[in-house]
Design a protein around this motif. Structure first.
Motif, short mmCIF file in Angstrom:
data_model
loop_
_atom_site.label_atom_id
_atom_site.label_comp_id
_atom_site.label_asym_id
_atom_site.label_seq_id
_atom_site.Cartn_x
_atom_site.Cartn_y
_atom_site.Cartn_z
N LYS A 74 0.74 -1.26 0.01
CA LYS A 74 -0.03 -0.03 0.09
C LYS A 74 0.96 1.19 0.03
O LYS A 74 2.11 1.13 0.25
CB LYS A 74 -0.96 -0.18 1.35
CG LYS A 74 -1.85 -1.23 1.32
CD LYS A 74 -2.41 -1.06 2.57
CE LYS A 74 -3.43 -0.06 2.75
NZ LYS A 74 -4.49 -0.03 4.13
N SER A 75 0.02 2.28 -0.17
CA SER A 75 0.81 3.40 0.03
C SER A 75 0.94 4.13 1.18
O SER A 75 1.82 5.29 1.42
CB SER A 75 0.20 4.73 -1.20
OG SER A 75 -0.93 4.94 -0.54
N ASP A 76 0.66 3.60 2.32
CA ASP A 76 0.65 3.84 3.63
C ASP A 76 0.90 2.54 4.36
O ASP A 76 0.45 1.55 3.91
CB ASP A 76 -0.46 4.88 4.01
CG ASP A 76 -1.74 4.28 3.86
OD1 ASP A 76 -1.90 3.19 4.20
OD2 ASP A 76 -2.76 4.83 2.92
N CYS A 77 1.25 2.69 5.48
CA CYS A 77 1.34 1.66 6.55
C CYS A 77 1.21 2.11 8.00
O CYS A 77 1.28 3.45 8.39
CB CYS A 77 2.61 1.07 6.47
SG CYS A 77 3.96 1.73 6.92
N ILE A 78 0.63 1.05 8.81
CA ILE A 78 0.56 1.38 10.35
C ILE A 78 1.55 0.62 11.07
O ILE A 78 1.85 -0.43 11.01
CB ILE A 78 -0.88 0.79 10.56
CG1 ILE A 78 -1.95 1.31 9.78
CG2 ILE A 78 -1.00 0.91 12.09
CD1 ILE A 78 -2.28 2.79 10.18
N VAL A 79 1.98 1.47 11.89
CA VAL A 79 3.10 0.83 12.91
C VAL A 79 2.81 1.45 14.18
O VAL A 79 2.35 2.53 14.57
CB VAL A 79 4.39 1.43 12.42
CG1 VAL A 79 4.96 0.89 11.01
CG2 VAL A 79 4.50 3.02 12.35
N THR A 80 3.37 0.56 15.02
CA THR A 80 2.99 0.89 16.60
C THR A 80 4.10 1.80 16.98
O THR A 80 5.20 2.03 16.34
CB THR A 80 3.00 -0.34 17.48
OG1 THR A 80 4.38 -0.86 17.35
CG2 THR A 80 1.83 -1.15 17.07
#
Length: 462
Positions: A157-163
C-alpha cells in the motif's frame, strides 16, 4: 560518545587543527563587524557541525555539549559557537526539539494568541533553544526517507500502520523517533492513531510511503494497529516466559535438595505449557497479518490486470492482430536463419581452400627437408658463389612481384589462380634457400639489402 572520538573526527575534518595555531585562532574569534566579514567562518562552522553529527550517527545534538566539549582545544573554546547555533536555528538548519513538542501539544489558535499577545518572541525562543536539544534538519530528512523506504519494501500500500514501539525501534533512539514523528506530523506525512483501552493506551502512526499527504483514518487502520500491538505484546510475553523457563531449569539442576528440584521442575512445566499456548496465539495473529498482506497483493495484481485490459480496449488490439504479428515475426526469423546458413556455407568453403593450401605448403616443406643433398647439388651446378645465389634470389623475388600483382585482381580466372599457386611455391623455395644460407653463415643481411637495392635501380633504369 567520548571526547577522544570527537577530537579525532575534528582533527580529520580540519587539517592543521592540532598544530596550526594561527589558523585555529582565526577560526575561534567572535563574530564582529559586517556579515560579509564573518560569513566564511559561519559557513565553515555550520558545515563542520553537520559533518560531525553525521559521523557520530546523531540526529539530535545537545547544544550545550557542542559549545563546551566538541571543539575544546588547549583549554580554549570558539567564541563564535553561540552565534553559529543561533544562525542555524534562524535558517532552519537546526530545530529545537522541545519547541517541536510544545507545538504538537498546543493548538494553532493557542500559538497564534501567544505570539499576538507577546508572551513569547522569536529572540526568546532562540535564546532558550541554543543550550537545549537541537535537531539537525538535513540528517532528520535523510533518516526519515530511509525508514520510509524500509517500510515501503514490505508493504503493497501507499501507507502503513506501525506501533509507537516499532517506530522507535526503527530509529534506535527515543529522541530521534520523537523528532521524526514531529516532522512527519508537521508535514502531513503521518497521522497519530490512538486506541483507548481500559488499562492501557495503544498508540501508533499511519505513515505515508509516497511523499504525499497521508489519507484519513478509517476503521481498518484501528484494527491493524490492534493486531500489531497484540502481536508485540505476545512476543514480549513469549520472551519473558522463555527467560523464566530457562531460570527454573538452571535452578532445578543446581538444587541440592530433591524436593526443591521437583518444585522447580513442576513450575517449569506449567510455564512451558503457557509458553506453548502463547506461541500458538502469536502464530495465529501472524497468519492473519500474512493473509491481509496477501489480500493487498492480490488486489494490486487485479488492478494491474484491469489496467492492462483497459489499455488493450483503448488501443483496439484484437487477438487476431496479435496472432498475425506473431506469424510475421516467425517468417522473419526463418528468413534470417536462411541468410545465416548461406553465409556460413561460403565461410566454410573459404576455410576448406585455406586448409588445402596449408597442406600443400606443408608437403613442400617436407620435400625440401627430405632432399637436402639434391637441392645442394643442383644449386652447386648452377651457382658458384654465395653472392651469385643472393643475386638470383633477389632477382627472382623482384620478377615474381609483378606476376602476383597481375594474377590477383577483381576478375580472378582459372589460369591466374594456377599462376599464383606456382609463384607461391617458387617464393617458398627461394625463402628456404636464403634461410639455409643465413643459418650456415655464408650470407649476411647487408648483402641481401645491397643486391635488392641494385635490382630496384636496374628496374627503374629499364
Amino acid at each position: 560518545m567520548s571526547e577522544v572520538e570527537v577530537r579525532a573526527l575534528v582533527e580529520r575534518e580540519v587539517p592543521g587543527w592540532a598544530e596550526d595555531d594561527v589558523k585555529v585562532d582565526a577560526l575561534f574569534k567572535a563574530f564582529s563587524g559586517q556579515r560579509e566579514d564573518w560569513q566564511g567562518r559561519l559557513d565553515f562552522w555550520r558545515a563542520l557541525i553537520v559533518k560531525l553529527a553525521r559521523h557520530l550517527g546523531l540526529i539530535v545534538i545537545d547544544g550545550r555539549e557542542v559549545q563546551l566539549r566538541w571543539f575544546l582545544r588547549g583549554g580554549l573554546l570558539p567564541l563564535c559557537l553561540n552565534d553559529v547555533l543561533r544562525e542555524m536555528l534562524r535558517s532552519g538548519e537546526l530545530q529545537a526539539l522541545e519547541q517541536q513538542e510544545r507545538q504538537q501539544q498546543t493548538s494553532s489558535l493557542g500559538r497564534a494568541l501567544a505570539w499576538a499577545l507577546g508572551f513569547q518572541t522569536a529572540k526568546d525562543t532562540i535564546d532558550t533553544a541554543v543550550g537545549g536539544r537541537l535537531v539537525v534538519t538535513v540528517l532528520l530528512k535523510e533518516r526519515v526517507a530511509h525508514v520510509c523506504k524500509t517500510l515501503a519494501d514490505t508493504s503493497w500500500k501507499s501507507d502503513c500502520i506501525v506501533t509507537m514501539k516499532s517506530f522507535v525501534g526503527l530509529f534506535g533512539d527515543t529522541d530521534d523517533a520523537k523528532a521524526a514523528m514531529h516532522y512527519l506530523l508537521d508535514k502531513k506525512l503521518a497521522r497519530h492513531v490512538c486506541i483507548d483501552e481500559r488499562d492501557e493506551l495503544i498508540e501508533g502512526l499511519k505513515i505515508s510511503l509516497v511523499q504525499s499527504c497521508v489519507s484519513a483514518l478509517n476503521q481498518v487502520d484501528y484494527h491493524m494497529l490492534q493486531l500489531h500491538w497484540t502481536s508485540e505484546k505476545m512476543k514480549q510475553r513469549l520472551d519473558a516466559l522463555d527467560q523464566r523457563v530457562s531460570q527454573l531449569r538452571e535452578a532445578a539442576v543446581g538444587a541440592k535438595d530433591k524436593r526443591v528440584a521437583l518444585r522447580h521442575l513442576r513450575s517449569m512445566k506449567v510455564l512451558a505449557s503457557s509458553r506453548d499456548k502463547c506461541a500458538d496465539l502469536m502464530a495465529r495473529i501472524q497468519e492473519i497479518l500474512d493473509a491481509i498482506s496477501d489480500a493487498e497483493a492480490t488486489k494490486k495484481v487485479s488492478e494491474a490486470i484491469q489496467l492492462g485490459n483497459r489499455a488493450m480496449r483503448e488501443h483496439h488490439v484484437t487477438l487476431e492482430e496479435v496472432h498475425e504479428q506473431l506469424k510475421e515475426m516467425d517468417e522473419a526469423m526463418v528468413l534470417t536463419k536462411l541468410v545465416g546458413d548461406a553465409l556460413g556455407g561460403s565461410a566454410s568453403i573459404d576455410a576448406v581452400e585455406d586448409e588445402d593450401l596449408l597442406q600443400e605448403i606443408a608437403s613442400l616443406e617436407e620435400e625440401v627437408s627430405q632432399e637436402p643433398g639434391g637441392h645442394k647439388e643442383e644449386l652447386a651446378g648452377t651457382i658458384s658463389r654465395p653472392d651469385e645465389e643472393v643475386a638470383l634470389v633477389v632477382e627472382g623475388f623482384s620478377n615474381l612481384q609483378p606476376t602476383l600483382c597481375c594474377s590477383v585482381g577483381p576478375r580472378l580466372t582459372h589460369t591466374s589462380a594456377v599462376t599464383t599457386k606456382i609463384c607461391s611455391t617458387l617464393l617458398l623455395q627461394s625463402f628456404l634457400v636464403v634461410t639455409n644460407l643465413l643459418i650456415s653463415g655464408k650470407l649476411k643481411i647487408t648483402t641481401i639489402t645491397k643486391y635488392h637495392n641494385l635490382s630496384t635501380q636496374n628496374k627503374y633504369k629499364t
